[in-house]
Every structure is written in structure tokens, then in C-alpha cells.
Design an enzyme around this catalytic site. Structure first.
Site, mmCIF file in Angstrom:
data_model
loop_
_atom_site.group_PDB
_atom_site.id
_atom_site.type_symbol
_atom_site.label_atom_id
_atom_site.label_comp_id
_atom_site.label_asym_id
_atom_site.label_seq_id
_atom_site.Cartn_x
_atom_site.Cartn_y
_atom_site.Cartn_z
ATOM 1 N N THR A 368 0.856 -1.188 0.000
ATOM 2 C CA THR A 368 0.000 0.000 0.000
ATOM 3 C C THR A 368 0.886 1.229 0.000
ATOM 4 O O THR A 368 1.644 1.469 0.949
ATOM 5 C CB THR A 368 -0.940 0.016 1.226
ATOM 6 O OG1 THR A 368 -1.861 -1.069 1.123
ATOM 7 C CG2 THR A 368 -1.731 1.318 1.286
ATOM 8 N N ASP A 369 0.807 1.982 -1.076
ATOM 9 C CA ASP A 369 1.595 3.216 -1.217
ATOM 10 C C ASP A 369 0.658 4.280 -1.781
ATOM 11 O O ASP A 369 0.760 4.675 -2.934
ATOM 12 C CB ASP A 369 2.792 2.976 -2.144
ATOM 13 C CG ASP A 369 3.711 4.192 -2.229
ATOM 14 O OD1 ASP A 369 3.529 5.137 -1.448
ATOM 15 O OD2 ASP A 369 4.602 4.197 -3.095
ATOM 16 N N VAL A 370 -0.262 4.714 -0.931
ATOM 17 C CA VAL A 370 -1.315 5.636 -1.352
ATOM 18 C C VAL A 370 -1.353 6.810 -0.389
ATOM 19 O O VAL A 370 -1.334 6.615 0.831
ATOM 20 C CB VAL A 370 -2.696 4.948 -1.359
ATOM 21 C CG1 VAL A 370 -3.768 5.906 -1.851
ATOM 22 C CG2 VAL A 370 -2.670 3.698 -2.215
#
Length: 508
Positions: A368-370
Site C-alpha cells: 500500500t503506497d497511497v
């Protein structure tokens, strides 16, 4: 002109002026994004300032009407309102740089920027409805009918301005053109009300518009800082070759934050320490020898830095990316050396994508890289999402994500550790360094089954770096875990947990 026609004209003016005000409000969020980002606090400032100006204008318009103001007064107000709209782009070039250099908190900078740009236009447009409603009542004695009609038209105009701007105008005209179109629309709206006005007044209005236009042009205020505007972001690509040890590198900026840097000649060269760490954690998880055919799922594409690197560094990987904004993918392909054809890209929210995938679809690594401004979207840190992630992880799989929070005592990171700990057997937190003073840091959190991570992780490839596992000292100091919430879909106070980033200078 008959009384009925005049009432209809006043009604149309109220309807359109209300639409123009909401066009300004929606455009405000996009206009200030490159300087202070987009967050709950920036939208709170926008809505609060617009409503404050509108309220003051409503009061002033009512008082003015009782003192005998006529149609020309309403027309003059619309002209001044148009000039105030034109002044927005000029004021932005003056105020935004000062606030960015001031050291003020993100919350204070957001509020002052919105106040300086949008309070006056909102106040002036607020004058119109009570003034013209009063004039209409002088022509039609049906008080309830006229008051109800004018209020309904003001609300309908606001609704129209909201939907047309949000769904269409931002994407096809751009923010600055919306501001200019609003000013032009207000000028045209004023003309029927100024019939018979003296020539010097019209000349003064035209001269004011020309002077504001020249002042804005002299400060490059009409230039759009965005390479592309999407429904979600102001996107810019900048050269970052100076940050690379060799070759060419470019970075993607969404609103006011860098979201990834790609090296042209070496796709696997990860320049940001936390991005390289996320790759090194995968290497360490597989004891330095990851098998061929690993299945990766990325929640968030951004610059596609990590998915692109995986394709270069791993043997025959399968890479799936959930990127909400298709314009981000287009920019990555056109300017950031990314080939989306090598990826399985879904233009939808990560939770929606995972829910649509077959239950038996598994991934060896989920990342998760949001980010939504400096904060992570709320629904991607909850226990429910963690369960969804674990449900799609293969046995022995790895889940990693990065979080921006303060140091020391990062409350959101601690709450996330608590939340993930309710779903995964083991959760650890990593940093590239331990700062000597309070600052903003990017933490990397890893969850899975492995319980023998080293205390120090040294790079196996790429730039020579090392990282520290800070789980134990992090949880042993500052706010105890028991005092922090477990994040759920029903209760996920992300903004409260990272409020120090907004209330201090750490957020800018």
C-alpha cells in the site's frame, strides 16, 4: 419591461450568481492544492470562509435593500464581484509564496490563503440574493411565493455550479479558466441591471479589469502550475537528475507532494530511502533469493516507481496495480518511462479491486503506497481492509505500507500497528534513521508471519543504505498502545492522529 419580466430577470440573476459562487468554491480546492495540498482541513477552510463571506453579504444585501438600493446597486455589486474574481489569480501570486515561506502550520496557511482569495468574492455575491429578492417583492405582493422561489433558485444554482464544475469544468477547462469564466459571467450578468448607467462607471469597471489582468500577467498568474489536471490531482513532472548519482531522473508531484522518482536508465534504482526499504524487505523476506514468478499487488500507482522496479529486479514477476486516477497512469507512461503494458492496471480504488478479484486470487507481496495529501486514505488503514489484504495474501506472504507521521510518538503509526496486530501474527516498523529533533518522517510498516527480522537491514542492491527496526522502542515510549484506537471502518480518526502535521510547520 413588465413587472413579471423583471421578477424573472431577478430570479435568473440569483440562480446564475449562486452557480458562479459554487463554481468558485469547487475551483478553490484545485487552485490552492499546489501550495497547501488537499485535506479535510483545506476543505474545511474553503467551506467555512465561503459561508462566512456569504453570510456577511446576505446581511449587507438586506440592509442595503431596506435603505432603498435598486437594480443598479445589484449590477454594481456584480461588477465589483467580477473584479474580485479576477483579482484571485493576482493575489495568489502574492500571498502563496509568503505563506509557504512563513513557517506557519498547514492549517493556518490553508485558512489564510483561502481567506485572502475567496472571502471578498463570496461576500459580494452574497449581497445579490437578498437585494434582488427585496426588489422582486416590490413588484409582486406574493411574499411567500417570491421568497420561496428565490431561495429555491439560489439552492438550485448552487447545485448546478457544484456538479458542472466538479464533473466537467475542472477536467475540460482547468482551474484558472474557471476563475476567468466566472468573472466574465458576472460581468455579463450585471449588464441588464446597469441599463442606463453612466459611461464613466462602465469605463472604470473596464479599466479595473484591464489593470488586474495586466498585474496578473506581469506575475505570470495566468500560467497553470499543473502539467495535467485530473478529477483528483494537479499533476506535475519535474527533473530530479540532481538527486541521482548518474543519468536522468524525473519526479511526479501530485498537488504539492512528490509521489515518486523514476530513473530513466536504471528502472531498479530506487532513490527514495523508504521506497528502497520496501524492496529490501521483500528481498530479506525471501532470504536474498526471491523465487521466479512472484505475484505483487500495489495499492496505488503514483509514479509507478515500485511496480516498474519490480519488473526490472525480479524474475518473471506478475504485477497488479490499483490506481484510482487514469490520468496518473497516462502521465507515468508519457513522462516517467513507464510501460503499463507490462502491468495489470485497474483504474479503481484498491478495496474495490480486491473485492472484485476472485477469492482464490492470491499475491505473495501486497504493497500500500497511497497518499491523500500528507495523509493516507482512511479506508486503507482499517481492520476491515487489513482482513481483505490478508485474505488475498498467499501463505507466508508479505504486506508492506508506508505512512507519513511525526517523530517522536507517531500516533497514527502506533494505531496502525495495533490494528494490523489484530489481523496479522507479526507487525514491525522501520525507519531509515532516528532523527535528533521532532520532524516529519516516512515510516514503513510490514505485516505477516515472519518473526525473526534483523534489527538492522542493509541494502543488498542499489544505493548503499541501512534501515532500523524500531518496533520495540516505538511502542515502549510516548503514548501507550492501549490509549490509541483500533482503526475500523466505523471509527478511523486519521486526521486527529496526525494533527501535529497540520497544526505545526511539519506539514508544509
Amino acid at each position: 419591461m413588465s413587472d413579471r419580466a423583471r421578477v424573472a430577470g431577478y430570479a435568473a440573476t440569483i440562480f446564475l450568481s449562486s452557480a458562479f459562487l459554487l463554481m468558485l468554491e469547487i475551483a478553490a480546492g484545485r487552485l490552492i492544492a499546489p501550495y497547501v495540498g488537499v485535506s479535510l482541513y483545506t476543505w474545511t477552510s474553503i467551506i467555512g470562509v465561503i459561508l462566512a463571506g456569504l453570510s456577511l453579504g446576505n446581511w449587507a444585501g438586506g440592509v442595503w435593500a431596506d435603505r432603498g438600493a435598486g437594480p443598479r446597486a445589484a449590477g454594481a455589486t456584480l461588477i465589483v464581484g467580477a473584479l474580485a474574481c479576477l483579482a484571485i489569480l493576482w493575489l495568489l501570486t502574492l500571498v502563496a509564496p509568503v505563506l509557504q515561506a512563513s513557517g506557519l502550520s498547514l492549517l493556518s496557511a490553508s485558512f489564510l490563503l483561502v481567506l485572502s482569495l475567496f472571502f471578498l468574492p463570496a461576500m459580494l455575491l452574497g449581497v445579490v440574493t437578498p437585494l434582488l429578492t427585496t426588489l422582486a417583492l416590490r413588484l409582486d405582493t406574493r411574499t411567500g411565493h417570491i421568497v420561496g422561489l428565490m431561495h429555491a433558485l439560489a439552492a438550485l444554482g448552487s447545485i448546478l455550479g457544484t456538479f458542472v464544475t466538479g464533473y466537467w469544468l475542472v477536467q475540460y477547462l482547468g482551474t484558472r479558466n474557471i476563475i476567468l469564466a466566472t468573472a466574465a459571467g458576472l460581468f455579463l450578468l450585471a449588464l441588464p441591471l446597469l441599463r442606463g448607467a453612466r459611461l464613466p462607471a462602465a469605463a472604470a469597471a473596464l479599466l479595473g479589469a484591464l489593470l488586474l489582468g495586466a498585474a496578473t500577467l506581469s506575475r505570470d498568474g495566468f500560467a497553470d502550475p499543473c502539467d495535467r489536471e485530473s478529477p483528483y490531482f494537479c499533476l506535475r513532472v519535474v527533473d530530479s537528475s540532481a538527486e541521482a548519482p548518474f543519468g536522468e531522473a524525473r519526479s511526479l508531484i501530485l498537488d504539492h507532494l512528490v509521489h515518486g522518482t523514476n530513473h530513466r536508465q536504471q528502472p531498479g534504482l530506487l532513490l527514495a530511502p523508504y521506497v528502497q526499504l520496501m524492496d529490501e524487505l521483500v528481498l530479506e523476506h525471501y532470504r536474498g533469493d526471491p523465487p521466479a514468478g512472484l505475484r505483487f499487488f500495489f495499492a496505488g500507482g503514483g509514479a509507478y516507481t515500485q511496480p516498474r522496479a519490480v519488473g526490472a529486479l525480479y524474475r518473471a514477476p506478475e504485477v497488479t496495480v490499483a490506481e484510482l486516477d487514469p490520468v496518473v497512469t497516462e502521465v507515468a507512461e508519457g513522462a516517467l518511462f513507464v510501460d503499463p503494458s507490462a502491468l495489470e492496471v485497474h483504474h479503481a480504488d484498491a478495496r474495490v479491486v480486491l473485492a472484485r478479484l476472485p477469492e482464490e486470487r492470491r499475491f505473495d507481496v501486497i504493497v500500500t503506497d497511497v497518499f491523500h495529501d500528507i495523509s493516507i486514505p482512511y479506508h486503507l488503514v482499517t481492520r476491515e481492509f487489513a482482513r481483505q489484504v490478508r485474505g488475498h495474501l498467499a501463505p507466508g506472504g508479505l504486506y508492506t505500507l508506508n505512512i507519513v507521521d511525526r517523530f517522536p510518538d507517531p500516533l497514527l503509526v502506533k494505531s496502525l500497528v495495533k490494528t494490523l496486530g489484530a489481523v496479522f501474527p507479526r507487525v514491525d516498523v522501520w525507519l531509515d534513521r532516528v532523527p535528533e529533533a521532532p520532524t516529519r518522517m516516512t515510516y514503513v510498516v510490514v505485516a505477516g508471519e515472519r518473526d525473526d527480522w534483523p534489527d538492522t537491514l542493509r541494502a543488498r542492491r542499489g544505493l548503499p543504505r541501512s534501515w532500523l527496526r524500531v518496533t520495540a522502542p516505538l511502542l515502549a515510549t510516548g503514548t501507550p498502545l492501549a490509549a490509541l484506537p483500533l482503526l475500523t471502518d466505523d471509527y478511523v480518526p486519521v486526521d486527529r492522529l496526525v494533527q501535529s502535521l497540520y497544526f505545526t510547520g511539519l506539514g508544509l
